[in-house]
Design an enzyme around this catalytic site. Structure first.
Site, PDB file in Angstrom:
ATOM      1  N   GLY A  53     -70.816 106.750  23.823  1.00 44.63           N
ATOM      2  CA  GLY A  53     -70.244 108.144  23.890  1.00 44.63           C
ATOM      3  C   GLY A  53     -69.000 107.159  22.908  1.00 44.63           C
ATOM      4  O   GLY A  53     -68.376 106.896  22.849  1.00 44.63           O
ATOM      5  N   LYS A  90     -55.506 106.960  39.163  1.00 39.18           N
ATOM      6  CA  LYS A  90     -56.952 107.988  38.423  1.00 39.18           C
ATOM      7  C   LYS A  90     -56.833 108.857  39.086  1.00 39.18           C
ATOM      8  O   LYS A  90     -56.567 109.756  39.863  1.00 39.18           O
ATOM      9  CB  LYS A  90     -58.078 107.233  38.944  1.00 39.18           C
ATOM     10  CG  LYS A  90     -59.445 107.214  38.292  1.00 39.18           C
ATOM     11  CD  LYS A  90     -58.977 106.126  36.989  1.00 39.18           C
ATOM     12  CE  LYS A  90     -60.336 106.703  35.874  1.00 39.18           C
ATOM     13  NZ  LYS A  90     -60.110 105.537  34.805  1.00 39.18           N
ATOM     14  N   GLY A 130     -75.372 103.682  26.636  1.00 40.14           N
ATOM     15  CA  GLY A 130     -73.731 104.725  26.791  1.00 40.14           C
ATOM     16  C   GLY A 130     -73.316 104.418  25.548  1.00 40.14           C
ATOM     17  O   GLY A 130     -72.917 103.952  24.578  1.00 40.14           O
ATOM     18  N   VAL A 158     -66.246 104.955  23.939  1.00 40.66           N
ATOM     19  CA  VAL A 158     -66.665 103.882  23.454  1.00 40.66           C
ATOM     20  C   VAL A 158     -67.627 102.673  23.694  1.00 40.66           C
ATOM     21  O   VAL A 158     -67.519 102.114  21.874  1.00 40.66           O
ATOM     22  CB  VAL A 158     -66.656 102.538  25.367  1.00 40.66           C
ATOM     23  CG1 VAL A 158     -66.480 101.523  25.062  1.00 40.66           C
ATOM     24  CG2 VAL A 158     -64.820 103.552  26.170  1.00 40.66           C
TER      25      VAL A 158
HETATM   26  P1  NAI Z   1     -67.793 108.984  27.388  1.00 36.48           P
HETATM   27  O1  NAI Z   1     -68.050 109.507  28.819  1.00 36.48           O
HETATM   28  O2  NAI Z   1     -67.297 109.176  26.251  1.00 36.48           O
HETATM   29  O3  NAI Z   1     -69.638 108.374  27.456  1.00 36.48           O
HETATM   30  C1  NAI Z   1     -70.519 107.855  28.251  1.00 36.48           C
HETATM   31  C2  NAI Z   1     -72.010 107.816  27.629  1.00 36.48           C
HETATM   32  O4  NAI Z   1     -72.936 107.476  28.428  1.00 36.48           O
HETATM   33  C3  NAI Z   1     -72.166 108.907  26.948  1.00 36.48           C
HETATM   34  O5  NAI Z   1     -72.827 109.157  25.756  1.00 36.48           O
HETATM   35  C4  NAI Z   1     -73.049 109.944  28.754  1.00 36.48           C
HETATM   36  O6  NAI Z   1     -74.217 110.806  27.444  1.00 36.48           O
HETATM   37  C5  NAI Z   1     -73.660 108.285  28.573  1.00 36.48           C
HETATM   38  N1  NAI Z   1     -74.178 108.945  29.772  1.00 36.48           N
HETATM   39  C6  NAI Z   1     -74.519 108.924  30.493  1.00 36.48           C
HETATM   40  N2  NAI Z   1     -75.194 108.334  31.803  1.00 36.48           N
HETATM   41  C7  NAI Z   1     -75.794 107.591  31.157  1.00 36.48           C
HETATM   42  C8  NAI Z   1     -76.929 107.069  31.304  1.00 36.48           C
HETATM   43  N3  NAI Z   1     -77.528 107.443  32.962  1.00 36.48           N
HETATM   44  N4  NAI Z   1     -78.129 106.465  30.741  1.00 36.48           N
HETATM   45  C9  NAI Z   1     -77.892 106.154  29.398  1.00 36.48           C
HETATM   46  N5  NAI Z   1     -77.075 106.783  28.822  1.00 36.48           N
HETATM   47  C10 NAI Z   1     -75.779 107.665  29.527  1.00 36.48           C
HETATM   48  O7  NAI Z   1     -67.382 107.792  27.935  1.00 36.48           O
HETATM   49  P2  NAI Z   1     -66.485 106.591  27.492  1.00 36.48           P
HETATM   50  O8  NAI Z   1     -64.931 106.652  27.811  1.00 36.48           O
HETATM   51  O9  NAI Z   1     -67.321 105.906  26.527  1.00 36.48           O
HETATM   52  O10 NAI Z   1     -66.612 105.400  29.010  1.00 36.48           O
HETATM   53  C11 NAI Z   1     -67.540 104.797  28.880  1.00 36.48           C
HETATM   54  C12 NAI Z   1     -67.589 104.498  29.920  1.00 36.48           C
HETATM   55  O11 NAI Z   1     -66.634 103.204  29.759  1.00 36.48           O
HETATM   56  C13 NAI Z   1     -67.131 104.725  31.596  1.00 36.48           C
HETATM   57  O12 NAI Z   1     -67.872 104.466  32.777  1.00 36.48           O
HETATM   58  C14 NAI Z   1     -65.542 104.570  31.819  1.00 36.48           C
HETATM   59  O13 NAI Z   1     -64.968 104.779  33.077  1.00 36.48           O
HETATM   60  C15 NAI Z   1     -65.692 103.388  30.953  1.00 36.48           C
HETATM   61  N6  NAI Z   1     -64.156 102.985  30.530  1.00 36.48           N
HETATM   62  C16 NAI Z   1     -63.857 104.265  29.500  1.00 36.48           C
HETATM   63  C17 NAI Z   1     -62.628 103.621  28.822  1.00 36.48           C
HETATM   64  C18 NAI Z   1     -62.317 104.471  28.017  1.00 36.48           C
HETATM   65  O14 NAI Z   1     -61.034 104.230  27.827  1.00 36.48           O
HETATM   66  N7  NAI Z   1     -62.693 105.635  27.593  1.00 36.48           N
HETATM   67  C19 NAI Z   1     -61.758 102.775  29.253  1.00 36.48           C
HETATM   68  C20 NAI Z   1     -62.606 102.260  30.534  1.00 36.48           C
HETATM   69  C21 NAI Z   1     -63.721 101.704  31.331  1.00 36.48           C
END
Ligand code: NAI
Length: 354
Positions: free
Chosen positions: A186, A87, A184, A188
């Site tokens: 984002g 990572k 969240g 995903v």
């Molecule tokens: P991202 O950064 O695109 O989205 C995360 C979202 O969560 C953002 O919109 C952010 O503003 C929001 N956020 C952050 N803190 C918050 C809070 N306290 N309350 C409400 N919303 C909050 O990240 P992504 O790629 O969507 O990933 C989301 C999670 O899934 C992360 O933990 C990541 O490590 C995990 N993950 C992602 C993968 C991927 O393919 N992108 C694969 C496996 C796990």
């Protein structure tokens, strides 16, 4: 500033496994502060996402990288991909002034590791960033040349995982009229909400990013709550897709759901304690590194040149993997995190033998 809220351990060496390695790179000109954590090379070279978010301290960032790398090994062995866990964490406590220069330096750092670690997207990075990295190194997956973001496949895997959990706990194949609370929106969370909305799911959502909230509200029929209120929403499924350690003794008290099934990595602040506590409360927990493995399955297989239809089948298979974990958990009266870890450790042990 959104600071990652992982729990600090007393001694970093407590979470450094036997074969772990950690590499650091500081480029003052671009502000790059990069950490690459390698869990082991047991299953092959390491592969994992690159997270670019703020941290309270370098210590906390190193801890996050090490824990995420360990989870990646478990994720890879359960998903059946021939890579070990690695990572990257980029400490982004200030805005990046020149993204091209920043990710060029990151690409040079990855190249200097000579294939020990293959990088990909995660929170705070996107395909454009990996395209810049790819100009410096071949050790990168999830570039735009791959045609899709791993996040789309993570969302597909979580969608299948929610279905498996709903079938096991609520005894139905039909998601229509279920109520799911989503933290969240984002890379995903948003595509996942679209899939769930198409099935007629009632959605209550939150995000700290107003832009993402507005996009979701404009695209789908959703109810919005403040970020701190999401844990107390009475719904069928809580779906966390933000950062880690959000399931802890404080939030478990507030939860009024039957199921926790979401993409966030390292959801449990204290893995065994919290997973057990959830079981005692009658909440079915889909182990994070199993339900969120779709992105890894996509990135790893695309890197190996495997066709998309085969990758999709593997992602859909997350349903079966989770079903097996849920059934074993019920049969043995053991919490789901422990069951998943046991399966992962057995697979790792059989890999060592042969
Ligand atoms: P991202 O950064 O695109 O989205 C995360 C979202 O969560 C953002 O919109 C952010 O503003 C929001 N956020 C952050 N803190 C918050 C809070 N306290 N309350 C409400 N919303 C909050 O990240 P992504 O790629 O969507 O990933 C989301 C999670 O899934 C992360 O933990 C990541 O490590 C995990 N993950 C992602 C993968 C991927 O393919 N992108 C694969 C496996 C796990």
């Amino acid at each position: 500033m959104n600071l990652s809220s992982i729990t600090l351990k007393e001694d970093l060496f407590d979470i450094i496994d036997e074969n772990s390695e950690i590499y650091l790179r500081h480029d003052r000109k671009t502000g790059l502060k990069a950490i690459v954590a390698i869990n082991s090379y047991k299953l092959g070279p390491t592969l994992g996402g690159c997270r670019c978010v703020p941290y309270v301290s370098t210590f906390q960032a190193m801890e996050d990288a090490l824990l995420l790398a360990r989870a990646m090994t478990f994720k890879a062995v359960i998903a059946g991909v021939p890579f070990s866990g690695g990572k990257a964490v980029l400490i982004k406590n200030e805005p990046i002034q020149d993204r091209k220069a920043y990710f060029t330096e990151y690409g040079k750092f990855i190249e200097s590791l000579q294939g020990k670690y293959i990088t990909a997207v995660d929170s705070g990075t996107d395909l454009n960033d990996m395209d810049i990295v790819a100009e410096q190194t071949k050790y990168v997956s999830s570039t735009s040349a791959m045609g899709s973001s791993p996040a789309q496949y993570t969302a597909l895997g979580v969608y299948n995982g929610i279905k498996a959990a709903v079938k096991h706990k609520l005894k139905t194949d039909n998601l229509a009229d279920l109520h799911i609370s989503v933290q969240g929106l984002g890379a995903v969370g948003m595509p996942l909400c679209k899939m769930l909305a198409e099935d007629g799911v009632k959605l209550t959502v939150t995000d700290i990013d107003k832009k993402n909230l507005k996009y979701c509200q404009d695209s789908l029929d959703v109810t919005i709550v403040e970020p701190t209120k999401i844990f107390a929403v009475k719904s069928d499924v809580f779906c966390p897709n933000a950062l880690g350690a959000i399931i802890n003794s404080k939030t478990i008290q507030q939860l009024q759901v039957s199921i926790i099934a979401g993409a966030a990595n390292n959801q449990l602040a204290e893995e065994n304690k919290d997973s057990k506590h959830l079981m005692e409360k009658g909440i079915l927990y889909a182990p994070d590194y199993v339900i969120n493995s779709g992105g890894l399955i996509f990135a790893a297989n695309k890197y190996l040149g495997i066709e998309t239809n085969i990758i999709e089948q593997q992602v859909e298979n997350i349903y079966n993997t989770l079903e097996k974990i849920f059934v074993t958990s019920t049969k043995e009266n053991t919490h789901t995190h422990k069951v998943a870890n046991k399966i992962a450790l057995e697979k790792l042990a059989s890999h060592d033998k042969g």
